[in-house]
Design an enzyme around this catalytic site. Structure first.
Site, PDB file in Angstrom:
ATOM      1  N   LYS A   1       0.768  -1.129   0.070  1.00  0.00           N
ATOM      2  CA  LYS A   1      -0.024  -0.053   0.030  1.00  0.00           C
ATOM      3  C   LYS A   1       0.939   1.134  -0.056  1.00  0.00           C
ATOM      4  O   LYS A   1       1.827   1.414   0.898  1.00  0.00           O
ATOM      5  CB  LYS A   1      -0.956  -0.115   1.395  1.00  0.00           C
TER       6      LYS A   1
ATOM      7  N   LYS B   1      -1.989  -1.687  -3.754  1.00  0.00           N
ATOM      8  CA  LYS B   1      -3.086  -0.533  -3.644  1.00  0.00           C
ATOM      9  C   LYS B   1      -2.099   0.752  -3.912  1.00  0.00           C
ATOM     10  O   LYS B   1      -1.336   0.882  -2.904  1.00  0.00           O
ATOM     11  CB  LYS B   1      -3.973  -0.390  -2.329  1.00  0.00           C
TER      12      LYS B   1
END
Length: 337
Positions: A206, A260
């Site tokens: 992330k 992400k």
């Protein structure tokens, strides 16, 4: 017989790439990747109350929904064949504090939604996040102490939250807060509580991205955030570090891996799939969604085609599935094909 060989035949050695593109049926025969409804996970936003369907200004076509309305929407998603939903709460500000303590309440908003969805739509998967940002007064994903997001205390809290979410019926815990050691701690806590069948979809990579803005509006943290998240999210410049991070999650027991944001990190999707062989997912985040919607609304792009092209790009990059706010829209289109 007249020799009809021409210059292009000699240049290419009689290899012509366009032969397989000459007709629609040949293109279908040789298509390497296909997008289906089975590839889609639908993120939804939950708010307190009942009868609420509240449009999110920064995300055209996306709503915050009370639990009862979310259940209705999830039924429709299941009827379209969407395999799973991912739930994100926007709780009352009065319940948010420095430690995100409401994340540990068995009857908090996210657990209410899980119970209601699993009761009404038992054949759809429910994926829940244990990051603390929807529950903190400062908008960070962990416990803030003396200006620092403390790692170990946060891991203890999210491991407890994971068990509570599993007790409520969550099928997959998807921890997104990027604390060190979280996957192993969650796995141990789940197993000790008898939740051996609850999976972990790690937000393995992330990034400290600029693509999250509309999401923060959706969960009500945009105006709360103090500072940034660069001390725990990954630098967008660092691909090798991202793979090392994912490797630790694999060692600690992650069942699935997530990247992400999505489109700006397709190289990471591919590298993760090649490196680990685990199911890999990408989160097509709010900023990606909103860009497409805004450009389409202005007539600058064909929104439907761009939506489907981006979703297919994740498949080409090695993803087994995509979390996308387009999930229902895309599923309706795919059902007509």
């Amino acid at each position: 017989m007249n020799d009809r060989t021409n210059l292009v035949d000699r240049i290419t050695g009689h290899r012509r790439m366009r032969r397989n593109r000459k007709a629609e049926w040949t293109r279908r025969l040789v298509q390497e990747n296909r997008l289906t409804v089975d590839d889609l996970i639908w993120p939804i936003f939950i708010v307190p109350g009942s009868g609420i369907v509240q449009p999110i200004d920064a995300m055209p076509g996306v709503n915050r929904m009370s639990v009862d309305k979310a259940v209705e929407a999830v039924k429709q998603a299941a009827d379209l064949g969407i395999p799973a939903v991912a739930t994100f709460p926007n709780i009352d500000m009065a319940l948010r504090d420095e430690a995100g303590s409401n994340s540990l309440a068995p009857d908090n908003l996210i657990n209410q939604a899980t119970r209601a969805i699993k009761k009404a739509v038992p054949n759809i998967g429910v994926i829940t996040d244990v990051a603390l940002d929807p529950f903190t007064s400062h908008g960070h994903d962990g416990i803030l102490r003396d200006g620092e997001i403390v790692n170990d205390e946060t891991v203890e809290a999210i491991a407890r939250a994971a068990v509570i979410q599993a007790n409520a019926g969550s099928d997959i815990i998807a921890p997104s807060e990027m604390m060190d050691g979280r996957i192993g701690a969650i796995r141990e806590a789940l197993d000790a509580s008898g939740h051996q069948n609850v999976g972990i979809m790690s937000y393995a990579t992330k990034f400290a991205s600029a693509f999250y803005g509309p999401y923060r509006e959706a969960i009500g943290t945009g105006g709360l955030l103090k500072g940034d998240k660069k001390t725990y999210y990954i630098d967008p410049a660092n691909g090798t570090e991202a793979i090392r991070d994912a490797a630790l999650d694999v060692e600690e027991g992650a069942d699935m891996l997530m990247v992400k944001p999505g489109l700006a990190y397709l190289d990471i999707c591919w590298r993760m799939k090649e490196a680990f062989g685990l199911p890999v997912f990408a989160y097509q985040v709010s900023g990606e969604y909103t860009q497409i919607k805004a450009a389409a609304a202005n007539g600058w792009i064909d929104g439907e085609r761009v939506m489907l092209e981006t979703l297919l790009a994740f498949k080409r990059a090695g993803c087994d599935g995509i979390l996308s706010y387009f999930a229902v829209e895309a599923a309706k289109i795919l059902a007509k094909r």
